[in-house]
Scaffold this active site. Structure first.
Site, PDB file in Angstrom:
ATOM      1  N   HIS A 262      -2.961 -61.823  44.084  1.00  0.00           N
ATOM      2  CA  HIS A 262      -2.208 -60.598  44.341  1.00  0.00           C
ATOM      3  C   HIS A 262      -1.267 -60.728  45.535  1.00  0.00           C
ATOM      4  CE1 HIS A 262      -1.105 -56.422  44.460  1.00  0.00           C
ATOM      5  NE2 HIS A 262      -1.387 -56.406  45.743  1.00  0.00           N
TER       6      HIS A 262
ATOM      7  N   ASN B  26      -4.962 -55.308  46.948  1.00  0.00           N
ATOM      8  CA  ASN B  26      -5.386 -54.612  48.163  1.00  0.00           C
ATOM      9  C   ASN B  26      -5.656 -53.131  47.916  1.00  0.00           C
ATOM     10  OD1 ASN B  26      -2.379 -54.627  47.926  1.00  0.00           O
ATOM     11  ND2 ASN B  26      -2.482 -53.287  49.696  1.00  0.00           N
TER      12      ASN B  26
ATOM     13  N   ASP C  15      -3.412 -46.082  42.431  1.00  0.00           N
ATOM     14  CA  ASP C  15      -2.779 -45.502  43.629  1.00  0.00           C
ATOM     15  C   ASP C  15      -1.278 -45.339  43.438  1.00  0.00           C
ATOM     16  OD1 ASP C  15      -5.025 -45.060  45.178  1.00  0.00           O
ATOM     17  OD2 ASP C  15      -4.901 -46.961  46.247  1.00  0.00           O
ATOM     18  N   ARG C  16      -0.735 -44.409  44.226  1.00  0.00           N
ATOM     19  CA  ARG C  16       0.688 -44.046  44.200  1.00  0.00           C
ATOM     20  C   ARG C  16       1.044 -43.265  42.928  1.00  0.00           C
ATOM     21  NH1 ARG C  16       3.435 -44.632  49.130  1.00  0.00           N
ATOM     22  NH2 ARG C  16       2.746 -46.528  50.160  1.00  0.00           N
TER      23      ARG C  16
ATOM     24  N   HIS D  28       2.396 -57.675  44.722  1.00  0.00           N
ATOM     25  CA  HIS D  28       2.219 -57.054  46.042  1.00  0.00           C
ATOM     26  C   HIS D  28       3.481 -56.488  46.672  1.00  0.00           C
ATOM     27  CE1 HIS D  28      -0.133 -56.276  49.604  1.00  0.00           C
ATOM     28  NE2 HIS D  28       0.290 -57.309  50.326  1.00  0.00           N
TER      29      HIS D  28
END
Length: 487
Positions: A341, A292, A263-264, A416
């Site tokens: 995490h 997450n 992601d991102r 995180h």
């Protein structure tokens, strides 16, 4: 009002505006934490200015502190119910959390307040489409108890490889170092791995992960070392730089990657296949913990689902979702270092045995131990507080101290959160945040870091590094169209 009071109010208003101007400059320089501090000073001097609250909400959004953004935007709306930007900021934060229905209500209000604004109309239309899609998916969804495993229906041996394919090949069923090196070279040159081999790696990974407990114990022999990395978030070329600096994963050079692999960043598929391939090649060379973002809801919004669909196909979207549910939730190194995490818990007395007992083979719930392991953050003050993200909680140094004492541990390592230097040591040295995605999303300007532990003392040696160039593919290139409007 006495003249002295009026003068004081006027002075406070002027000073608040000065802080706002400084905050705006910090925001433009991508110094979002500094901007939040300055907006806070403006708010303390002039509590009834909706603009300050909305601006601080925007800065919170940039730091992925969506819970705090919603609170601030709501304050702006309470001060001025006709202030469209308050609804706009709150809608954007709801959207980032995947709460499309709540976002829709706010964007409808923006349209009512600004009926002739084409930008508001466009965003409302996109939000309506997202909600319609969500309703359709809910309507056709199959109950969890009736779902069949996608992995069980796939035989990678039946996937043919065209003779024209010139990329990396797995000979037989064994992933070798030669294959991995060839695959990495192909990825660096923006070549894709054939579906057959991608499928083979992911299926073999599923078999490996299913055998692991939810809390994995790692033993590092005396005289040996072990490296812990934080979030990578699809930044493949920065991952390659970590291996340049610290060596490839091997039995003699083992790693733990502490979640949020995808992601991102827009090279998430390359990152996850790299980490999975090393695990298949040598299970003791690399350990992987769930973050997450190893979840359907996050992948749908922040790019991984779109990227997998673009580079592979829909079947792989489901396949990765299944495998992510098999990832362990935490690790303990030599009975002394707890690695997770997110963070710790809303209640005291949680034992390692409680974490081992978690049934992790599911999408992350919105509360409970599993949720808190993936989502929580440390806070400087003692005790516990609400999460700035809107999920999980914030916990203080006393919570960390009690958890360590209860479980005879020395240190918590978590990830995180982006940190300017790539890491931060908190809670009297008992908690370290490590984040391994430098210049996060090509805009944060932060360093990345990793931690190298040497047995037997396990003293953390922290190395930092800067971002390296990557091909001109922007972060979030495959993300939800609507969310890209706000990034």
């Amino acid at each position: 009002m006495p003249p002295s009071m009026a003068t004081e109010n006027s002075t406070n208003t002027s000073r608040a505006e000065e802080f706002k101007v400084q905050a705006n400059e910090a925001f433009k320089a991508h110094k979002f934490s500094q901007a939040i501090d300055l907006y806070t000073q403006a708010i303390e001097l002039n509590h009834d200015n909706a603009v300050y609250w909305a601006n601080r909400a925007f800065a919170h959004t940039k730091l992925e502190e969506y819970g705090s953004a919603i609170q601030d935007a709501t304050s702006a709306i309470e001060i001025d119910p006709k202030y469209s930007k308050g609804y706009y900021r709150r809608g954007a934060a709801y959207l980032a959390m995947g709460k499309f229905k709540e976002a829709l209500k706010d964007f409808q209000q923006v349209k009512r307040l600004c009926p002739n604004d084409p930008d508001a109309a466009k965003k409302l239309k996109e939000c309506e489409k997202a909600v319609m899609k969500l309703k359709f998916e809910e309507a056709i969804s199959v109950p969890e108890s009736e779902k069949r495993s996608v992995a069980d229906s796939i035989d990678y041996h039946t996937i043919e490889v065209d003779s024209q394919y010139s990329g990396a090949r797995i000979e037989g069923d064994v992933v070798t170092l030669d294959f991995v090196k060839k695959m990495l070279e192909d990825f660096k040159n923006q070549k894709f791995l054939h579906k057959r081999y991608a499928c083979q790696i992911v299926l073999q990974m599923r078999d490996l992960l299913r055998e692991l407990p939810s809390l994995v114990d790692i033993h590092v022999p005396d005289g040996k070392h072990f490296t812990v990395c934080g979030d990578v978030h699809g930044q493949f070329y920065d991952l390659m730089n970590i291996f340049e600096l610290n060596g490839l994963p091997s039995e003699e050079n083992p790693y733990l990657f502490n979640g949020d692999f995808v992601d991102r960043g827009s090279f998430s598929l390359e990152v996850i296949l790299t980490l999975f391939a090393f695990k298949c090649m040598c299970p003791s060379a690399i350990y992987l913990s769930r973050g997450n973002h190893e979840s359907k809801s996050m992948n749908k919004i922040y790019g991984f689902e779109g990227e997998v669909r673009s580079k592979l196909n829909d079947t792989f979207v489901e396949l990765f979702a299944e495998v992510f549910c098999c990832l362990p939730l935490a690790h303990v190194i030599n009975n002394k270092v707890f690695v997770v995490h997110g963070g710790l818990f809303s209640v005291d007395g949680v034992k390692l045995s409680d974490i081992r007992a978690i049934d992790r083979f599911c999408e992350p719930p919105e509360e409970g131990l599993m949720c808190e392991l993936l989502w929580s953050d440390p806070q400087p003050q003692l005790g516990r507080g609400p999460s700035k993200r809107g999920v999980g909680l914030s916990f203080g140094g006393d919570v960390t101290k009690r958890f360590l004492e209860d479980n005879n541990l020395d240190l918590v390592v978590r990830s995180h959160e982006v940190k300017d230097e790539g890491y931060e040591i908190e809670h009297d040295g008992k908690l370290i945040t490590v984040f391994s995605a430098p210049n996060y999303c090509d805009q944060m300007g932060n360093k990345g870091a990793f931690i190298r532990f040497e047995a037997p003392d396990l003293k953390p040696n922290i190395a930092t590094f800067s971002a390296v160039p990557h091909p001109d593919v922007k972060p979030m290139a495959y993300a939800n169209n609507f969310l890209r409007m706000f990034s």
